[in-house]
Design a protein around this motif. Structure first.
Motif, short mmCIF file in Angstrom:
data_model
loop_
_atom_site.label_atom_id
_atom_site.label_comp_id
_atom_site.label_asym_id
_atom_site.label_seq_id
_atom_site.Cartn_x
_atom_site.Cartn_y
_atom_site.Cartn_z
N TYR A 60 0.86 -1.20 -0.13
CA TYR A 60 0.04 0.04 -0.04
C TYR A 60 1.07 1.31 0.23
N SER A 61 2.20 1.38 0.43
CA SER A 61 3.02 2.34 0.57
C SER A 61 3.30 2.91 -0.77
N ASP A 77 1.69 3.80 -2.93
CA ASP A 77 0.45 4.86 -3.17
C ASP A 77 0.87 5.83 -1.90
N ASP A 135 -0.79 8.53 -1.25
CA ASP A 135 -1.79 8.98 -0.41
C ASP A 135 -1.98 7.77 0.71
N LYS A 136 -1.09 6.71 0.56
CA LYS A 136 -1.56 5.69 1.79
C LYS A 136 -0.17 5.29 2.39
N ASP A 137 1.00 6.17 1.87
CA ASP A 137 2.21 6.02 2.49
C ASP A 137 2.29 6.68 3.87
N GLY A 196 -0.72 10.27 3.83
CA GLY A 196 -0.53 8.85 4.05
C GLY A 196 -0.76 8.45 5.66
N TRP A 245 -4.80 8.22 6.26
CA TRP A 245 -5.27 7.11 5.69
C TRP A 245 -4.88 5.88 6.60
#
Length: 178
Positions: free
Chosen positions: A137-138, A140, A142-144, A150, A153
Motif C-alpha cells: 500500500y505504501s 501509493d 496517499d497511503k504511505d 498517508g 489514511w
C-alpha cells in the motif's frame, strides 16, 4: 467481480479512450459476465475452480483473490492448455497461506529496502522462473504513512481492524504477511 469493475472503468473513460477500444454493442446490451469488443475480442468472467476454466481457451487469464481459492493448484493446471498455446496468466491476491504463497515464494512480511523499484513495489523471480510482483500500500503516496496524507489514511484504516496493525488480518491483508 472483475467484469463489473471493468464495465465501471470503461464507462468512466473519456470518449476518445473508449473509441480506441470500441464495444461491439452498447454497454446496456452486453450480456452479464461478458464484454464484447468490436475487434472480436471477448472478456468473460468465470467462477473459480478448474472445471470452470477447463472448457475455455484464453489469450489472457486473470485469477483474482488467488490465495483464497480452494482449488488454486488445480485451476492453474486447467489453465495450462491456454498458457502452453501462447496465452498469459496473471495471478493476484492479498496474502494467505496455501498454494498461492507456495508459488510466490513469499515467506516473510513486506519490508522496505534497496530491492524496491519504487517505494512499496518489488519484483522478483521465483524458483520456477515466474516473475512475482509485490505491491504494498505504501506505493501509493496517499497511503504511505511517511507522507502527510498517508498518515491520515493509515490511522483511519488501521482502526478498522480489531487489534489495529498488530491483528493477523491487518498483517495478512495490508503487510503481505503470510
Amino acid at each position: 467481480g472483475l467484469i463489473e469493475r471493468l464495465r465501471f472503468i470503461y464507462n468512466r473513460q473519456p470518449l476518445w479512450m473508449q473509441q480506441l477500444c470500441p464495444l461491439d454493442r452498447p454497454m446496456r446490451d452486453q450480456p452479464m459476465g461478458n464484454l464484447f469488443i468490436r475487434n472480436g475480442s471477448k472478456v468473460t468472467g468465470l467462477p473459480e475452480g478448474p472445471d470452470q476454466v477447463r472448457m475455455h481457451t484464453a489469450s489472457l487469464i486473470l485469477l483474482d483473490e488467488a490465495a483464497f481459492q480452494d482449488n488454486l493448484e488445480l485451476t492453474i493446471g486447467a489453465c495450462n492448455p491456454s498458457l502452453f498455446g501462447g496465452g498469459k496468466s496473471i495471478v493476484f491476491s492479498s496474502m494467505a497461506p496455501g498454494h498461492f504463497q507456495k508459488i510466490t515464494g513469499i515467506d516473510e512480511p513486506f519490508t522496505h529496502g534497496d530491492d524496491e523499484l519504487i517505494r512499496g513495489f518489488k519484483v522478483k523471480t521465483n524458483a520456477q522462473g515466474v516473475k512475482i510482483a509485490q505491491l504494498h500500500y505504501s506505493a501509493d503516496p496517499d497511503k504511505d504513512p511517511e507522507m502527510e496524507q498517508g498518515k491520515v489514511w493509515f490511522t483511519k484504516s488501521s482502526n478498522l481492524y480489531p487489534g489495529g496493525i498488530n491483528s493477523p488480518t491487518w498483517r495478512r491483508e495490508m503487510e503481505i504477511d503470510p
